[in-house]
Design an enzyme around this catalytic site. Structure first.
Site, PDB file in Angstrom:
ATOM      1  N   HIS A 110       0.827  -1.207   0.000  1.00 32.54           N
ATOM      2  CA  HIS A 110       0.000   0.000   0.000  1.00 32.54           C
ATOM      3  C   HIS A 110       0.863   1.259   0.000  1.00 32.54           C
ATOM      4  CE1 HIS A 110      -3.934  -1.940   1.737  1.00 32.54           C
ATOM      5  NE2 HIS A 110      -3.512  -2.522   0.629  1.00 32.54           N
ATOM      6  N   ASP A 111       1.991   1.203   0.664  1.00 30.73           N
ATOM      7  CA  ASP A 111       2.896   2.350   0.725  1.00 30.73           C
ATOM      8  C   ASP A 111       3.437   2.691  -0.660  1.00 30.73           C
ATOM      9  OD1 ASP A 111       4.214   4.354   2.161  1.00 30.73           O
ATOM     10  OD2 ASP A 111       6.002   3.131   2.459  1.00 30.73           O
ATOM     11  N   THR A 187       2.902   7.598  -3.610  1.00 27.71           N
ATOM     12  CA  THR A 187       4.303   7.680  -3.989  1.00 27.71           C
ATOM     13  C   THR A 187       4.847   6.264  -4.133  1.00 27.71           C
ATOM     14  OG1 THR A 187       5.287   7.601  -1.770  1.00 27.71           O
ATOM     15  CG2 THR A 187       4.501   9.751  -2.545  1.00 27.71           C
ATOM     16  N   PHE A 189       7.826   5.384  -3.163  1.00 26.56           N
ATOM     17  CA  PHE A 189       8.908   5.193  -2.200  1.00 26.56           C
ATOM     18  C   PHE A 189       8.450   4.462  -0.942  1.00 26.56           C
ATOM     19  CE2 PHE A 189       9.782   9.071  -4.643  1.00 26.56           C
ATOM     20  CZ  PHE A 189      10.985   8.698  -5.231  1.00 26.56           C
ATOM     21  N   ASP A 191       8.184   5.230   2.178  1.00 30.75           N
ATOM     22  CA  ASP A 191       8.246   6.528   2.856  1.00 30.75           C
ATOM     23  C   ASP A 191       7.095   6.777   3.830  1.00 30.75           C
ATOM     24  OD1 ASP A 191       6.161   6.813   1.077  1.00 30.75           O
ATOM     25  OD2 ASP A 191       6.927   8.612   0.088  1.00 30.75           O
ATOM     26  N   SER A 193       4.011   6.899   3.312  1.00 29.85           N
ATOM     27  CA  SER A 193       2.929   7.745   2.801  1.00 29.85           C
ATOM     28  C   SER A 193       1.580   7.242   3.291  1.00 29.85           C
ATOM     29  CB  SER A 193       2.961   7.786   1.269  1.00 29.85           C
ATOM     30  OG  SER A 193       2.833   6.484   0.721  1.00 29.85           O
ATOM     31  N   HIS A 353      -1.383 -12.541  -1.095  1.00 25.41           N
ATOM     32  CA  HIS A 353      -2.809 -12.774  -0.863  1.00 25.41           C
ATOM     33  C   HIS A 353      -3.082 -14.211  -0.432  1.00 25.41           C
ATOM     34  CE1 HIS A 353      -4.267  -9.071  -3.392  1.00 25.41           C
ATOM     35  NE2 HIS A 353      -3.782  -8.744  -2.216  1.00 25.41           N
TER      36      HIS A 353
END
Length: 592
Positions: A110-111, A187, A189, A191, A193, A353
């Protein structure tokens, strides 16, 4: 009537208007929220609201944007049919790894990616039947009348919307038969987010703007993300009082355990900010926020690359073009594009999954079972976390319960009851994965084998040595007309795992290529020696101590102990539960 999550999505109305290098602050030690200006020569590489990257050019049915077809030009078999014929729903566990490993992997996914428009509410099917006058983005999954689970309910199709592409956002950019590219609103990265948001607009409502803190609400002595002002559409609430959180990523509410990881890094940010404020009373809110964010991201990157990633892609390199040693490259390269690859986000990284479980354990401190909850009963409703003791019990359970084995099974709840809520039937996660890959024009399994320097299959007999069992080649031949029809999303799961890993050669190739780009193409990666954006030697030594077990301990009230390797199963000898105080911790004294 199907119920789907209505999420608040921020998609830049002029995403195609690129940031210019002249607008980038090359002397700032802090990354932007939207990922722009990470690469000073190519400021939009890895930025939010840009197209996914490609290892191989898209393979569309019409050469431009329609879903991939079979080599003959016919439609590929129904994704639901493939799910039913090729994949089981047996409950098989992987005893070496905890469910935390799977859930953390989903957080990382997801990030790095959020498919544009994937959560819009535009029904293509109504009560299992195709709607009249569907919107152009409808690409429903056909369900056969003899489907053993859904056929008896009269279900003819499952809802599915195509991803928004650059051609949808700006038709003028797609003239001259240019291939459409799907948009990633996150993004690329590593990071956090998911915690901080992918833009200033997403970050502003979740910041306190005092003391460098993220906004929280305190209830029963614990800090929680702020309540979502659109809770009735962002979550499936049983009552208006049910918790529904506003975070940096609208998918935080998808399951209680996903919400736990969002809350974990939110609380960790505020814990760091408070310590920094004590060390530096002269720092203003912005300085405290950016420094706490920078440290939080660095700890997260340490955990991703040195604790979590080696658990499923360990050394030594036994095949493929990238070894883990090349992933852990310490020097930034401005010529490496870190953009999330379409084949990673929508095929290789979705192998996790198989590891999702339909029932989640709650554990006491002594790791005996206190109960369990159904994944589907709490989908889009994390309210149970605020019930007495449940947050700590679910956290312990996640770090104790075995994850599902990465194999040809997917939990029954996710194969037949996904997003079921109060309807008589649900959706099928495996079918969705297959349909999404077609939507995105991912080329064939054979094409990716060739790209990775691996032998292609000229006939179905050639698959025999590549797959889990000799019978698997015959199973693929029973549903695909040609070896070149076989899909990456399907065959990647059929491949024999490389010894010591949880994936086969083709998925491993894609995953390692992605994480190489993600690491080496990030100017702000915490290991950099760049004096502008890097950490001091003493600070870096402390960041090396970061581990998921200690983060859980520091941010989970009533949690007293954790095994030092929390992604791995508890072992009375080498990985026993230890008091939280004995686990390595990052000391912020070097930030004085």
């Amino acid at each position: 009537m199907w119920m789907f999550l209505k999420l608040l999505l921020f998609v830049c109305s002029s995403w195609w208007s690129c940031a210019q290098a002249s607008n980038c602050n090359a002397t700032s030690p802090y990354r932007t929220l939207d990922g722009t200006c990470n690469n000073l020569q190519n400021p939009n590489w890895g930025a939010a609201n840009t197209a996914y990257g490609r290892l191989i050019a898209a393979d569309y049915g019409d050469g431009v944007k329609s879903p991939r077809k079979a080599a003959s030009g016919a439609d590929l078999p129904s994704a639901r049919l493939l799910s039913m014929k090729l994949f089981g729903d047996e409950h098989v566990l992987e005893p070496a790894f905890t469910l935390l490993s799977m859930q953390f992997g989903q957080l990382v996914a997801h990030d790095m990616g959020f498919t544009s428009g994937s959560t819009d509410i535009l029904p293509c099917c109504s009560e299992g039947k195709p709607v009249s006058n569907p919107v152009p983005r409808c690409y429903p999954i056909p369900v056969a009348s003899d489907d053993p689970v859904m056929g008896s309910a009269g279900v003819q199709c499952l809802d599915f919307l195509r991803t928004i592409t650059d051609c949808d956002a700006d038709p003028s950019s797609c003239s001259n038969s240019k291939k459409a590219e799907q948009l990633n609103i996150a993004t690329s990265f590593i990071d956090l987010s998911v915690v901080y948001g992918n833009s200033v607009e997403e970050n502003t409502p979740i910041r306190e703007f005092t003391g460098g803190l993220m906004k929280v609400e305190t209830r029963d002595g614990s800090d929680w993300p702020p309540r979502n002002p659109n809770a009735s559409t962002a979550c499936v609430q049983r009552s208006p009082e049910d918790a529904c959180y506003l975070t940096g990523d609208a998918r935080a509410n998808i399951s209680p355990q996903m919400a736990i990881l969002h809350i974990l890094f939110l609380r960790e940010h505020n814990r760091i900010a408070k310590q920094l404020a004590a060390l530096h009373p002269e720092w203003n809110d912005e300085k405290l926020f950016q420094e706490a964010r920078r440290i939080n991201i660095a700890q997260y990157q340490q955990i991703v690359f040195y604790e979590w990633l080696p658990s499923f892609l360990p050394l030594p390199d036994n095949g493929g073009k990238r070894s883990l040693s090349s992933v852990l490259d310490h020097q930034y390269r401005a010529d490496v594009n870190p953009t999330t690859l379409n084949s990673n986000a929508h095929a290789a990284f979705r192998y996790f999954h198989s590891a999702i479980l339909g029932h989640l354990h709650l554990d006491y401190e002594n790791r005996t079972k206190a109960g369990e909850i159904s994944f589907t009963d709490h989908t889009l409703n994390p309210a149970i976390l605020e019930a007495p003791c449940k947050y700590a019990q679910l956290s312990r359970g996640m770090a104790t319960q075995s994850m599902g084995r990465i194999d040809l099974n997917i939990d029954h709840e996710l194969k037949h009851n996904l997003f079921k809520f109060n309807a008589p039937f649900g959706n099928d996660l495996r079918a969705i994965d297959i349909q999404r890959a077609r939507d995105h024009g991912l080329p064939s399994y054979n094409s990716f084998r060739e790209k990775c320097g691996l032998p292609k299959a000229a006939s179905f007999d050639d698959f025999t040595s590549l797959l889990h069992s000799p019978q698997d080649a015959a199973r693929l031949a029973s549903v695909y007309a040609s070896v070149d029809d076989v899909e990456l999303t399907v065959a990647g799961l059929f491949e024999k795992h490389i010894p010591g890993t949880q994936v086969g050669a083709t998925f491993r190739c894609i995953l390692l290529e992605q994480f190489h780009r993600t690491r080496v193409g990030d100017r702000f990666f915490f290991e950099t020696s760049d004096p502008i954006v890097g950490f001091s030697r003493e600070q870096f030594k402390q960041l090396r101590k970061a581990n998921i077990a200690r983060l859980l301990c520091d941010n989970t009230p009533k949690l007293e102990g954790m095994q030092s390797k929390a992604f791995a199963a508890i072992d009375a000898g080498s990985n026993k539960v230890l008091p939280c105080s004995s686990l390595p911790a990052v000391d912020l004294d070097p930030w004085k």
